[in-house]
Design a protein around this motif. Structure first.
Motif, PDB file in Angstrom:
ATOM      1  N   SER A  99     -55.860  15.293 -40.389  1.00 41.72           N
ATOM      2  CA  SER A  99     -54.490  14.873 -40.131  1.00 41.72           C
ATOM      3  C   SER A  99     -53.621  15.338 -41.300  1.00 41.72           C
ATOM      4  N   GLU A 100     -52.335  15.505 -41.048  1.00 43.83           N
ATOM      5  CA  GLU A 100     -51.471  16.073 -42.081  1.00 43.83           C
ATOM      6  C   GLU A 100     -51.395  15.191 -43.318  1.00 43.83           C
ATOM      7  N   ASN A 101     -51.477  13.878 -43.120  1.00 43.28           N
ATOM      8  CA  ASN A 101     -51.398  12.993 -44.283  1.00 43.28           C
ATOM      9  C   ASN A 101     -52.686  12.953 -45.096  1.00 43.28           C
ATOM     10  N   GLN A 102     -53.661  13.785 -44.726  1.00 43.19           N
ATOM     11  CA  GLN A 102     -54.873  13.946 -45.531  1.00 43.19           C
ATOM     12  C   GLN A 102     -54.844  15.205 -46.391  1.00 43.19           C
ATOM     13  N   ILE A 103     -53.794  16.011 -46.232  1.00 41.55           N
ATOM     14  CA  ILE A 103     -53.746  17.311 -46.905  1.00 41.55           C
ATOM     15  C   ILE A 103     -52.958  17.223 -48.207  1.00 41.55           C
ATOM     16  N   THR A 104     -53.624  17.564 -49.315  1.00 41.61           N
ATOM     17  CA  THR A 104     -52.978  17.706 -50.612  1.00 41.61           C
ATOM     18  C   THR A 104     -52.822  19.192 -50.906  1.00 41.61           C
ATOM     19  N   LEU A 105     -51.617  19.611 -51.227  1.00 39.42           N
ATOM     20  CA  LEU A 105     -51.373  20.987 -51.649  1.00 39.42           C
ATOM     21  C   LEU A 105     -51.451  21.054 -53.162  1.00 39.42           C
ATOM     22  N   TYR A 106     -52.234  22.018 -53.651  1.00 38.06           N
ATOM     23  CA  TYR A 106     -52.402  22.177 -55.101  1.00 38.06           C
ATOM     24  C   TYR A 106     -52.163  23.642 -55.449  1.00 38.06           C
ATOM     25  N   GLY A 107     -51.188  23.889 -56.311  1.00 39.44           N
ATOM     26  CA  GLY A 107     -50.911  25.241 -56.767  1.00 39.44           C
ATOM     27  C   GLY A 107     -51.089  25.361 -58.257  1.00 39.44           C
ATOM     28  N   ARG A 108     -51.649  26.486 -58.666  1.00 36.90           N
ATOM     29  CA  ARG A 108     -51.806  26.749 -60.087  1.00 36.90           C
ATOM     30  C   ARG A 108     -51.149  28.080 -60.433  1.00 36.90           C
ATOM     31  N   SER A 109     -50.283  28.082 -61.438  1.00 36.50           N
ATOM     32  CA  SER A 109     -49.653  29.300 -61.940  1.00 36.50           C
ATOM     33  C   SER A 109     -48.964  30.053 -60.799  1.00 36.50           C
ATOM     34  N   LEU A 110     -49.351  31.285 -60.501  1.00 36.09           N
ATOM     35  CA  LEU A 110     -48.746  32.017 -59.382  1.00 36.09           C
ATOM     36  C   LEU A 110     -48.746  31.174 -58.114  1.00 36.09           C
ATOM     37  N   GLY A 111     -49.828  30.449 -57.876  1.00 35.75           N
ATOM     38  CA  GLY A 111     -49.966  29.682 -56.646  1.00 35.75           C
ATOM     39  C   GLY A 111     -49.012  28.516 -56.512  1.00 35.75           C
ATOM     40  N   THR A 112     -48.297  28.151 -57.590  1.00 33.41           N
ATOM     41  CA  THR A 112     -47.390  27.004 -57.493  1.00 33.41           C
ATOM     42  C   THR A 112     -46.203  27.297 -56.590  1.00 33.41           C
ATOM     43  N   GLY A 113     -45.677  28.512 -56.668  1.00 30.39           N
ATOM     44  CA  GLY A 113     -44.560  28.860 -55.802  1.00 30.39           C
ATOM     45  C   GLY A 113     -44.969  28.891 -54.341  1.00 30.39           C
ATOM     46  N   LEU A 163     -48.562  20.612 -58.789  1.00 32.66           N
ATOM     47  CA  LEU A 163     -48.290  21.927 -59.358  1.00 32.66           C
ATOM     48  C   LEU A 163     -48.736  21.957 -60.814  1.00 32.66           C
ATOM     49  N   GLU A 164     -49.684  22.814 -61.103  1.00 38.14           N
ATOM     50  CA  GLU A 164     -50.209  22.981 -62.464  1.00 38.14           C
ATOM     51  C   GLU A 164     -49.648  24.261 -63.065  1.00 38.14           C
ATOM     52  N   THR A 165     -48.961  24.145 -64.167  1.00 39.13           N
ATOM     53  CA  THR A 165     -48.298  25.256 -64.878  1.00 39.13           C
ATOM     54  C   THR A 165     -47.355  26.041 -63.962  1.00 39.13           C
ATOM     55  N   PRO A 166     -46.386  25.355 -63.336  1.00 39.89           N
ATOM     56  CA  PRO A 166     -45.461  26.049 -62.439  1.00 39.89           C
ATOM     57  C   PRO A 166     -44.309  26.721 -63.189  1.00 39.89           C
ATOM     58  N   TYR A 167     -43.537  27.476 -62.448  1.00 40.70           N
ATOM     59  CA  TYR A 167     -42.365  28.171 -62.959  1.00 40.70           C
ATOM     60  C   TYR A 167     -41.151  27.771 -62.129  1.00 40.70           C
ATOM     61  N   TYR A 168     -39.973  27.890 -62.716  1.00 38.83           N
ATOM     62  CA  TYR A 168     -38.731  27.682 -61.976  1.00 38.83           C
ATOM     63  C   TYR A 168     -38.621  28.738 -60.879  1.00 38.83           C
ATOM     64  N   SER A 169     -38.908  29.960 -61.236  1.00 36.75           N
ATOM     65  CA  SER A 169     -39.072  31.083 -60.319  1.00 36.75           C
ATOM     66  C   SER A 169     -39.737  32.202 -61.105  1.00 36.75           C
ATOM     67  N   ILE A 170     -40.354  33.141 -60.406  1.00 40.73           N
ATOM     68  CA  ILE A 170     -40.903  34.308 -61.089  1.00 40.73           C
ATOM     69  C   ILE A 170     -39.779  35.091 -61.753  1.00 40.73           C
ATOM     70  N   LEU A 171     -38.626  35.114 -61.099  1.00 36.33           N
ATOM     71  CA  LEU A 171     -37.469  35.792 -61.681  1.00 36.33           C
ATOM     72  C   LEU A 171     -37.093  35.170 -63.020  1.00 36.33           C
ATOM     73  N   ASP A 172     -37.144  33.853 -63.113  1.00 35.70           N
ATOM     74  CA  ASP A 172     -36.820  33.162 -64.356  1.00 35.70           C
ATOM     75  C   ASP A 172     -37.790  33.549 -65.467  1.00 35.70           C
ATOM     76  N   VAL A 173     -39.082  33.618 -65.143  1.00 35.65           N
ATOM     77  CA  VAL A 173     -40.083  34.022 -66.135  1.00 35.65           C
ATOM     78  C   VAL A 173     -39.842  35.462 -66.575  1.00 35.65           C
ATOM     79  N   ALA A 174     -39.533  36.332 -65.612  1.00 36.86           N
ATOM     80  CA  ALA A 174     -39.302  37.746 -65.927  1.00 36.86           C
ATOM     81  C   ALA A 174     -38.071  37.930 -66.811  1.00 36.86           C
TER      82      ALA A 174
END
Length: 248
Positions: free
Chosen positions: A122-136, A152-163
């Motif tokens: 069920s949808e309420n059983q799903i946890t989304l986990y992103g790391r680095s690139l995967g956070t976006g 979100l582990e080690t996320p960015y505001y946007s890749i553009l912001d990091v660049a």
């Protein structure tokens, strides 16, 4: 010269995949099923579905920009010990996955994996986990669905912001084909959001993640790991405590 190099070689700067033979045999300490999901024509995404008895839920994990599932699959083990199933995918051109790199392609593949899980959980059983690139990517999926939560582990505001921070004298907005605008996705995400970032991150600067606080989202919790880098947060008690709290 530098401007041209950034434009033509940006994919080699952003994405650092390693590839695997199609007959490569994964070996891990927990039970898993290897899947090949045909997300669209000429694109097959290799995934690993780890399972435990009587799971509390499932984690859809989006990994960083380097390596493949032979490395990233080991990340699942700590979540399995907490009684969660895990589905982890290799992006296009990573490991055994095929397809043409594009930002929209990443999003479509991620949504396909989410839809696959909806056939089993069920949808309420799903946890989304992103790391680095995967956070976006994880943030995008959260903005289009109603999962239990987003971590979100080690996320960015946007890749553009990091660049922009890395190449301050170049017109990166005009040059960059990949933006991954996390800041646009989070306000559209209705689930609880947990951000974890270390102050000594030399890959995705802490300041880029900190900008996400400017969104003033009531459903966002921001956890600062003092002294934490990009690849060592699991060594810090603050990280372990918040993960345990999210997945209890």
């Amino acid at each position: 010269m530098i401007t041209s190099a950034l434009y033509f070689f940006q994919e080699k700067l952003l994405f650092l995949p390693s590839t695997l033979e199609q007959n490569y045999q994964y070996e891990f300490n927990h039970n898993f099923e290897e899947l090949f999901l045909e997300t669209e024509e000429n694109t097959t995404i290799n995934t690993l579905h780890f399972k435990v008895e009587n799971p509390k839920g499932v984690i859809l994990y989006f990994h960083g920009n380097a390596g493949d599932l032979s490395r990233w699959g080991t990340i699942a083990e700590s979540f399995l010990d907490m009684k969660y199933d895990v589905l982890i995918m290799d992006y296009r051109t990573y490991g055994k996955s095929t397809g043409k790199l594009s930002e929209e392609g990443f999003y479509r593949d991620a949504q396909f994996c989410y839809d696959f899980l909806l056939n089993h959980y069920s949808e309420n059983q799903i946890t989304l986990y992103g790391r680095s690139l995967g956070t976006g990517i994880a943030a995008y999926v959260a903005s289009k669905n109603n999962p239990k939560q987003l971590i979100l582990e080690t996320p960015y505001y946007s890749i553009l912001d990091v660049a922009k921070g890395r190449f301050p004298i170049l017109p990166v907005k005009q040059l960059l084909k990949y933006h991954f605008p996390t800041y646009q996705f989070l306000p559209k995400s209705n689930c609880p959001i947990t951000i974890i970032h270390g102050t000594e991150d030399r890959i995705v600067p802490y300041e880029s993640a900190e900008k996400l606080l400017e969104l003033k989202l009531e459903n966002l919790e921001f956890v600062t790991v003092e002294g934490g880098g990009h690849n060592d947060l699991i060594l810090f008690e603050d990280y372990r405590n918040i993960i345990y709290a999210c997945l209890k």
